[in-house]
Design a protein around this motif. Structure first.
Motif, PDB file in Angstrom:
ATOM      1  N   SER A 114     -49.185 -81.001  54.225  1.00 19.97           N
ATOM      2  CA  SER A 114     -48.616 -81.184  55.564  1.00 19.97           C
ATOM      3  C   SER A 114     -49.488 -82.102  56.424  1.00 19.97           C
ATOM      4  CB  SER A 114     -48.443 -79.832  56.264  1.00 19.97           C
ATOM      5  OG  SER A 114     -49.695 -79.301  56.656  1.00 19.97           O
ATOM      6  N   HIS A 115     -50.510 -82.700  55.792  1.00 20.38           N
ATOM      7  CA  HIS A 115     -51.451 -83.598  56.478  1.00 20.38           C
ATOM      8  C   HIS A 115     -52.127 -82.904  57.655  1.00 20.38           C
ATOM      9  CE1 HIS A 115     -50.045 -86.975  54.072  1.00 20.38           C
ATOM     10  NE2 HIS A 115     -48.828 -86.504  54.273  1.00 20.38           N
ATOM     11  N   GLY A 116     -52.369 -81.610  57.496  1.00 27.15           N
ATOM     12  CA  GLY A 116     -53.079 -80.857  58.525  1.00 27.15           C
ATOM     13  C   GLY A 116     -52.224 -80.476  59.722  1.00 27.15           C
ATOM     14  N   SER A 117     -50.931 -80.569  59.592  1.00 27.41           N
ATOM     15  CA  SER A 117     -50.041 -80.243  60.706  1.00 27.41           C
ATOM     16  C   SER A 117     -49.848 -78.730  60.811  1.00 27.41           C
ATOM     17  CB  SER A 117     -48.679 -80.911  60.530  1.00 27.41           C
ATOM     18  OG  SER A 117     -47.750 -80.396  61.469  1.00 27.41           O
ATOM     19  N   ILE A 118     -50.375 -78.160  61.869  1.00 24.41           N
ATOM     20  CA  ILE A 118     -50.222 -76.725  62.063  1.00 24.41           C
ATOM     21  C   ILE A 118     -48.758 -76.392  62.350  1.00 24.41           C
ATOM     22  CG2 ILE A 118     -50.862 -74.789  63.552  1.00 24.41           C
ATOM     23  CD1 ILE A 118     -53.694 -75.926  63.593  1.00 24.41           C
ATOM     24  N   LYS A 119     -48.056 -77.289  63.026  1.00 30.12           N
ATOM     25  CA  LYS A 119     -46.622 -77.054  63.283  1.00 30.12           C
ATOM     26  C   LYS A 119     -45.843 -76.930  61.979  1.00 30.12           C
ATOM     27  CE  LYS A 119     -46.113 -79.125  67.809  1.00 30.12           C
ATOM     28  NZ  LYS A 119     -45.253 -78.358  68.674  1.00 30.12           N
ATOM     29  N   GLN A 120     -46.131 -77.803  61.017  1.00 33.05           N
ATOM     30  CA  GLN A 120     -45.458 -77.703  59.724  1.00 33.05           C
ATOM     31  C   GLN A 120     -45.847 -76.418  59.003  1.00 33.05           C
ATOM     32  OE1 GLN A 120     -46.085 -81.253  57.423  1.00 33.05           O
ATOM     33  NE2 GLN A 120     -44.647 -82.463  58.636  1.00 33.05           N
TER      34      GLN A 120
ATOM     35  N   GLU B 173     -46.635 -73.600  60.444  1.00 32.36           N
ATOM     36  CA  GLU B 173     -45.901 -72.519  61.119  1.00 32.36           C
ATOM     37  C   GLU B 173     -44.488 -72.405  60.539  1.00 32.36           C
ATOM     38  OE1 GLU B 173     -46.716 -72.141  65.670  1.00 32.36           O
ATOM     39  OE2 GLU B 173     -46.934 -74.277  65.140  1.00 32.36           O
TER      40      GLU B 173
ATOM     41  N   TYR C  16     -48.737 -69.975  65.536  1.00 30.32           N
ATOM     42  CA  TYR C  16     -49.895 -70.869  65.624  1.00 30.32           C
ATOM     43  C   TYR C  16     -51.204 -70.093  65.459  1.00 30.32           C
ATOM     44  CZ  TYR C  16     -53.170 -74.266  67.618  1.00 30.32           C
ATOM     45  OH  TYR C  16     -54.220 -75.106  67.825  1.00 30.32           O
TER      46      TYR C  16
END
Length: 123
Positions: free
Chosen positions: A55-61, A63, A70
């Motif tokens: 997810s390239h470090g995407s916390i939103k993804q 979640e 979060y």
């Protein structure tokens, strides 16, 4: 079974990897091998780290993928980070961002292994 977490059936202590075998030519190497830090994680934590990288470090993804909040993602990352002490030593070393990106790109394409990436961060 996650080999990084394998326990001795006799004394319940962590077991050590002691043999590597090439399936193609049947070469065998016996020694005491240190498990890479990521291999010591539970299968669930390994999946979480893999998803985080994808997810390239995407916390939103993260979640969305794991259907968690979060703070749950952040707490899980903190927990995993605390288990990766050998990698934590990298925080004390300086590396320029262009070099960092090159190493991560080569790691993501499979050109280099995690161990090679860690070695290159140390240079």
């Amino acid at each position: 079974m996650n080999i990084g977490k394998a326990k001795c059936p006799n004394c319940a202590r962590d077991m050590t990897v002691a043999r590597l075998v090439c399936d193609d030519c049947n070469i065998r190497i016996e020694a005491m091998f240190e498990m890479p830090a990521l291999a010591k994680l539970s299968p669930e934590d390994q999946l979480f780290v893999t998803a985080f990288v994808h997810s390239h470090g995407s916390i939103k993804q993260m979640e969305k993928f794991f259907r968690v909040s979060y703070p749950t993602v952040k707490n899980r990352l903190a927990s995993i980070s605390s288990q990766l002490d050998p990698i934590g030593e990298l925080d004390d070393k300086q590396i320029d961002s262009a070099q960092y990106e090159k190493i991560l790109d080569r790691l993501s394409t499979g050109e280099i292994s995690v161990d090679e990436a860690i070695d290159r961060f140390g240079t």
